[in-house]
Design a protein around this motif. Structure first.
Motif, mmCIF file in Angstrom:
data_model
loop_
_atom_site.group_PDB
_atom_site.id
_atom_site.type_symbol
_atom_site.label_atom_id
_atom_site.label_comp_id
_atom_site.label_asym_id
_atom_site.label_seq_id
_atom_site.Cartn_x
_atom_site.Cartn_y
_atom_site.Cartn_z
ATOM 1 N N THR A 17 0.827 -1.206 0.000
ATOM 2 C CA THR A 17 0.000 0.000 0.000
ATOM 3 C C THR A 17 0.863 1.258 0.000
ATOM 4 O O THR A 17 0.364 2.362 0.212
ATOM 5 C CB THR A 17 -0.940 0.030 1.231
ATOM 6 N N ARG A 63 -12.580 3.745 1.255
ATOM 7 C CA ARG A 63 -11.151 4.027 1.088
ATOM 8 C C ARG A 63 -10.442 2.901 0.336
ATOM 9 O O ARG A 63 -9.527 3.145 -0.436
ATOM 10 C CB ARG A 63 -10.495 4.240 2.463
ATOM 11 N N GLN A 115 -11.306 3.481 -3.249
ATOM 12 C CA GLN A 115 -10.697 4.725 -3.703
ATOM 13 C C GLN A 115 -9.255 4.496 -4.165
ATOM 14 O O GLN A 115 -8.812 5.088 -5.151
ATOM 15 C CB GLN A 115 -10.733 5.721 -2.537
ATOM 16 N N TYR A 116 -8.558 3.629 -3.460
ATOM 17 C CA TYR A 116 -7.162 3.368 -3.813
ATOM 18 C C TYR A 116 -6.987 2.064 -4.588
ATOM 19 O O TYR A 116 -5.869 1.596 -4.788
ATOM 20 C CB TYR A 116 -6.290 3.325 -2.551
ATOM 21 N N HIS A 134 -7.348 -0.856 -3.534
ATOM 22 C CA HIS A 134 -6.610 -1.833 -2.728
ATOM 23 C C HIS A 134 -7.218 -3.230 -2.763
ATOM 24 O O HIS A 134 -6.592 -4.191 -2.349
ATOM 25 C CB HIS A 134 -6.471 -1.326 -1.274
#
Ligand code: ADP
Ligand code: ZN
Length: 600
Positions: A419, A439, A442-443, A445
């Protein structure tokens, strides 16, 4: 029997010396200088009080803590010792009276504040008096690493030059090798005999538990183990001391806050309550403690972790000075580790200074995470060997489980790496457990290979893994982004598979609470009698305006409960009952005992 043994028994009511008290006392009686290093509660005071009574003339005690002089002098007077003090709290007439007493030889001990002693007028007074010895209490104050009183203490080197024939005894509880050297140099004590008593405080039980629900954990500890006891709760911030004290007060406990930001009158009032009343809890920042030598502090609780083992040892050392069982209880968790790591990283100072700070913090974290005996680790830190585990710390009483955390640690480190070393623990756990969330998406991940690989551990278990990795410095906390974790060099071996790691298995709260509790009272004591004796003590203390422990220590009352003395002779054999107290208080306490136990 030597004169000093006889004084120990008749004046102080104690049967025998604790080594090395006897040797120290003999040295000073013979006119030699001594440097004494003894832990808090070790019994330093007798080391100068008894020689002062044996040698002709008055013993002069230099003590920086004006607030304490009054209590020390009251306690001595209770024993029939002719003691007084000279400090700025006295008006001119009272000071003059003390000076007259000194000159006409009607004082055994005189306590003087260091700033006063350095004045020429005071030195001239001492020139004219007969002095038996100089005792320099809290001698570490000469050190450059201390302390508020340094300038005045540095003046004390003149004692040797001005009064070369009078023995000097310097005493301290806190001196590493460097400070010890400074004391020796600055006080001209190269020729003094040095005495060191071990650092161990066997009556203190050390416990460090996982922080889960701090207030409830504290309350449970206080209610279950210390109802009605006096103690100190340390917090990191001023605000937290006030909030915690208010909350404890709402729960029906006698708690008051103490920190440097309170106005002086409130602070003094809270300190006075702690000293004079029984069972008061002070919730304090580290501003509280210096100069508190209340003997019956039954616990020191830390809601936040101190930054160094030295501070931890000093703060917990305020518990149990009377030698009775006492608790050093602390809770700590992931947030403490992260906060302290970050504070260290942002602190001012040279690189060298920062490295030293980091090093000391690592030692403190190590003490928290250790799975073997805490006392062994503590003493080891102070270069003192303890061959066997102590049997009186949480690790000894309730051994901690460890588990092979190698796989979990690798997953955690890999999540940090994948990350981008930009996220905090909560987000990393979401990734490992494969939890969706704004989140995460959003990334992107959810696309990482680490996403969802750690479902077998729950949130708390992952927090425990991260805490231990940060505590052991596999991970550091990013300065720029609050709470973001970064990999440290140390990770390599673990990630490569060259290193295994064992982790502590944290105890769930319920389990920890089951640790067998133990109050300061002997198990089979009659609580009603104990309370009646305490009431009697409280009344006597109020009549004379002194703290209750100046009348008798808890230990003495306890012995009364166990031995149930019924005659004056029996009463006189109780530890802490000297001739004077026997005469003054014997009848009152015997009455309480006979009211309670019925006629003989
Ligand atoms: P320190 O100044 O080293 O912290 P103190 O001189 O206040 O310690 O002594 C701690 C406690 O131990 C006091 O309650 C004191 O009366 C008690 N004490 C000291 N020496 C003895 C002894 N030989 N026997 C019994 N109790 C003692
Ligand atoms: Zn132990």
């Amino acid at each position: 029997m030597t004169p000093q043994q006889s004084i120990l028994q008749t004046v102080f009511g104690y049967p025998s010396f604790r080594p090395p008290q006897d040797e120290i006392i003999q040295t000073v009686i013979d006119g030699g200088d001594a440097l004494v290093l003894m832990p808090t509660g070790g019994g330093k005071s007798l080391c100068y009080q008894i020689p002062a009574l044996v040698r002709p003339g008055c013993g002069v005690v230099i003590s920086p803590l004006i607030a304490l002089m009054q209590d020390q002098v009251s306690a001595l007077r209770q024993l029939g010792v002719r003691a007084s003090f000279l400090n700025s709290t006295l008006d001119a007439a009272s000071a003059h009276q003390v000076e007259t007493q000194l000159l006409d030889g009607s004082l055994d001990l005189l306590y003087i504040a260091p700033e006063r002693l350095a004045q020429e007028r005071c030195l001239e007074l001492l020139d004219r008096a007969r002095i038996s010895l100089f005792a320099i209490d809290e001698a570490h104050c000469v050190s450059q690493w201390g302390h508020d009183f340094r300038a005045d203490y540095l003046q004390l080197s003149l004692l040797h030059r001005r009064f070369p024939a009078i023995p000097r005894i310097a005493l301290t509880a806190t001196a590493d090798a460097r400070t010890r050297q400074e004391i020796t140099d600055r006080l001209d004590l190269a020729g003094a005999r040095k005495f060191t008593a071990g650092f161990d405080r066997p009556n203190i039980r050390y416990r460090i538990a996982l922080k889960q629900n701090p207030r409830q954990q504290l309350l449970a500890f206080l209610r279950r183990e210390h109802p009605g006891d006096a103690g100190i709760v340390y917090c990191m911030s001023r605000r937290k001391t006030e909030e915690t004290a208010a909350w404890l007060h709402e729960q029906g406990l006698q708690a008051v806050p103490y920190h440097a930001g309170l106005d002086p009158a409130t602070r003094a009032a809270h300190q006075a309550r702690f000293l004079r009343d029984e069972g008061v809890i002070v919730v304090a920042t580290i501003a509280f403690g210096m100069g508190i030598d209340k003997p019956d502090v039954r616990f020191v609780a830390h809601l936040d972790m101190p930054k160094t083992v030295e501070s931890y040892y000093q703060e917990t050392g305020r518990a149990g000075r009377d030698g009775q069982p006492a608790d050093a209880w602390m809770i700590y968790g992931l947030q403490d580790v992260i906060k302290l790591r970050q504070m260290m990283a942002t602190s001012a100072g040279s690189e060298e200074h920062k490295r030293a700070e980091q090093h000391r913090l690592n030692a403190m974290l190590g003490l928290c995470e250790i799975t073997s005996c805490r006392r062994q680790a503590l003493l080891n830190y102070f270069d003192e060997a303890m061959p066997q585990p102590c049997g009186n710390c949480d690790s000894c009483l309730e051994p901690v489980d460890t588990w092979d955390g190698t796989e979990a640690a690798r997953m955690a480190l890999s999540a940090v790496y994948r990350t981008g070393q930009r996220f905090g623990v909560n987000h990393l756990i979401e990734v490992l457990r494969g939890n969706g969330g704004d989140r995460i998406f959003q990334y992107d991940h959810q696309l990482l290979p680490t996403y969802g690989i750690g479902k077998q551990l729950d949130n708390n278990q992952w927090r425990s893994v991260f805490r231990q990795l940060v505590a052991r410095a596999y991970l550091s906390v990013d300065l720029e982004r609050f709470g973001a974790l970064r990999l440290e060099e140390k990770c390599r071996a673990l990630l490569r598979g060259d290193e295994q790691i064992r982790l502590r298995r944290d105890q769930p709260q319920a389990k920890t609470a089951r640790l067998q509790t133990r109050s300061a009272l002997a198990a089979d004591i009659d609580v009603a009698l104990w309370e009646a004796l305490r009431d009697c003590r409280r009344l006597l203390a109020e009549e004379q305006g002194v703290p209750p422990y100046v009348i008798f220590h808890d230990r003495t009352l306890q012995e009364m409960c166990v031995d149930l003395p019924r005659t004056t002779a029996q009463f006189g054999r109780i530890t802490g009952v000297g001739e004077r107290k026997l005469e003054k208080y014997g009848a009152r306490f015997l009455q309480v005992i006979s009211d309670h136990a019925g006629p003989l």
